[in-house]
Design a protein around this motif. Sequence first.
Motif, PDB file in Angstrom:
ATOM      1  N   GLU A  51       0.811  -1.228   0.000  1.00 46.30           N
ATOM      2  CA  GLU A  51       0.000   0.000   0.000  1.00 46.30           C
ATOM      3  C   GLU A  51       0.844   1.277   0.000  1.00 46.30           C
ATOM      4  O   GLU A  51       0.305   2.380  -0.016  1.00 46.30           O
ATOM      5  CB  GLU A  51      -0.951   0.015   1.203  1.00 46.30           C
ATOM      6  N   ASP A  52       2.173   1.129   0.001  1.00 47.22           N
ATOM      7  CA  ASP A  52       3.093   2.267   0.094  1.00 47.22           C
ATOM      8  C   ASP A  52       3.693   2.559  -1.290  1.00 47.22           C
ATOM      9  O   ASP A  52       4.488   1.783  -1.810  1.00 47.22           O
ATOM     10  CB  ASP A  52       4.197   1.926   1.099  1.00 47.22           C
ATOM     11  N   ARG A 101      10.284  10.923   4.280  1.00 49.39           N
ATOM     12  CA  ARG A 101      11.376  10.132   3.730  1.00 49.39           C
ATOM     13  C   ARG A 101      12.101  10.898   2.628  1.00 49.39           C
ATOM     14  O   ARG A 101      11.606  11.897   2.123  1.00 49.39           O
ATOM     15  CB  ARG A 101      10.836   8.790   3.226  1.00 49.39           C
ATOM     16  N   VAL A 102      13.271  10.410   2.262  1.00 43.20           N
ATOM     17  CA  VAL A 102      14.170  11.128   1.345  1.00 43.20           C
ATOM     18  C   VAL A 102      14.132  10.509  -0.054  1.00 43.20           C
ATOM     19  O   VAL A 102      14.127   9.286  -0.217  1.00 43.20           O
ATOM     20  CB  VAL A 102      15.618  11.077   1.890  1.00 43.20           C
ATOM     21  N   GLY A 103      14.113  11.373  -1.082  1.00 39.60           N
ATOM     22  CA  GLY A 103      14.288  10.921  -2.470  1.00 39.60           C
ATOM     23  C   GLY A 103      13.134  10.136  -3.048  1.00 39.60           C
ATOM     24  O   GLY A 103      13.338   9.281  -3.915  1.00 39.60           O
ATOM     25  N   ILE A 104      11.913  10.412  -2.618  1.00 40.88           N
ATOM     26  CA  ILE A 104      10.759   9.659  -3.128  1.00 40.88           C
ATOM     27  C   ILE A 104       9.672  10.600  -3.643  1.00 40.88           C
ATOM     28  O   ILE A 104       8.482  10.356  -3.449  1.00 40.88           O
ATOM     29  CB  ILE A 104      10.192   8.713  -2.047  1.00 40.88           C
ATOM     30  N   ALA A 116       6.358   9.452  -5.298  1.00 39.54           N
ATOM     31  CA  ALA A 116       5.437   8.576  -4.569  1.00 39.54           C
ATOM     32  C   ALA A 116       4.107   9.228  -4.190  1.00 39.54           C
ATOM     33  O   ALA A 116       3.415   8.745  -3.298  1.00 39.54           O
ATOM     34  CB  ALA A 116       6.128   8.022  -3.318  1.00 39.54           C
ATOM     35  N   GLU A 117       3.746  10.337  -4.853  1.00 37.24           N
ATOM     36  CA  GLU A 117       2.467  11.017  -4.623  1.00 37.24           C
ATOM     37  C   GLU A 117       2.242  11.279  -3.134  1.00 37.24           C
ATOM     38  O   GLU A 117       3.133  11.785  -2.466  1.00 37.24           O
ATOM     39  CB  GLU A 117       1.330  10.211  -5.279  1.00 37.24           C
ATOM     40  N   GLU A 118       1.095  10.894  -2.594  1.00 35.35           N
ATOM     41  CA  GLU A 118       0.816  11.229  -1.191  1.00 35.35           C
ATOM     42  C   GLU A 118       1.780  10.533  -0.225  1.00 35.35           C
ATOM     43  O   GLU A 118       2.034  11.013   0.877  1.00 35.35           O
ATOM     44  CB  GLU A 118      -0.638  10.892  -0.824  1.00 35.35           C
ATOM     45  N   ALA A 119       2.357   9.416  -0.641  1.00 36.06           N
ATOM     46  CA  ALA A 119       3.256   8.657   0.239  1.00 36.06           C
ATOM     47  C   ALA A 119       4.542   9.421   0.550  1.00 36.06           C
ATOM     48  O   ALA A 119       5.194   9.147   1.556  1.00 36.06           O
ATOM     49  CB  ALA A 119       3.593   7.305  -0.382  1.00 36.06           C
TER      50      ALA A 119
END
Length: 198
Positions: free
Chosen positions: A48-49, A176-179, A182-185
């Motif tokens: 889900e992530d 978190r770094v560099g994501i 990942a939209e809302e994540a």
Amino acid sequence: MKKLDREFYNRDSVLVARELLGKVLVHEIEGQRLAVKIIEAEAYMGVEDKAAHSYGGKRTPRVEIMYGDPGYAYMFLIYGMYCCFNVVTREKGTPQAVLIRAAEPLEGFQWMAQQRYGKPYEELSKSQLKGFTNGPGKLCKALSLDRSHNGIDLCGDQIYLEEGTGENFHIIATKRVGIDYAEEAKDYLWRFYIEGRL
């Protein structure tokens, strides 16, 4: 110090990531004991992530280890050159993991200095000391961890984690770094570090 057992890893990644702070990561290599204290970790919550390699149930040879039992190492490359060390969490079939982002050296300074900079620890500059193990790729290089360690049992005797000294510290939760993909994540506060240690 007591090794972390399988049950420690068999839990939600966010919980494990927080509790890995202050724990000691050890690599026994060529008669050397390399040890670092974990000060930064990121949780990846699986299917889900949107930031996780296993998002949506993705299942490839690269991520297969995450679908296995908890307490194993998941190694992957970023930018085609830097290794990242991850701890597989949750029960078999639930592909979650925790990325170890930064640590403080405790044992094996000379070995790690040679791996990182090719010179003795005493000759490192202030900037080299500051950047010794303060990123996932730097940490792996210092500890001689690479993709050959993918799938290794962290409850074994080569690479494992220990309880640590139980010191008191304040934990910061942040993004978190560099994501950015990942939209809302990308906004989830699933990165944890010890205040004042980065």
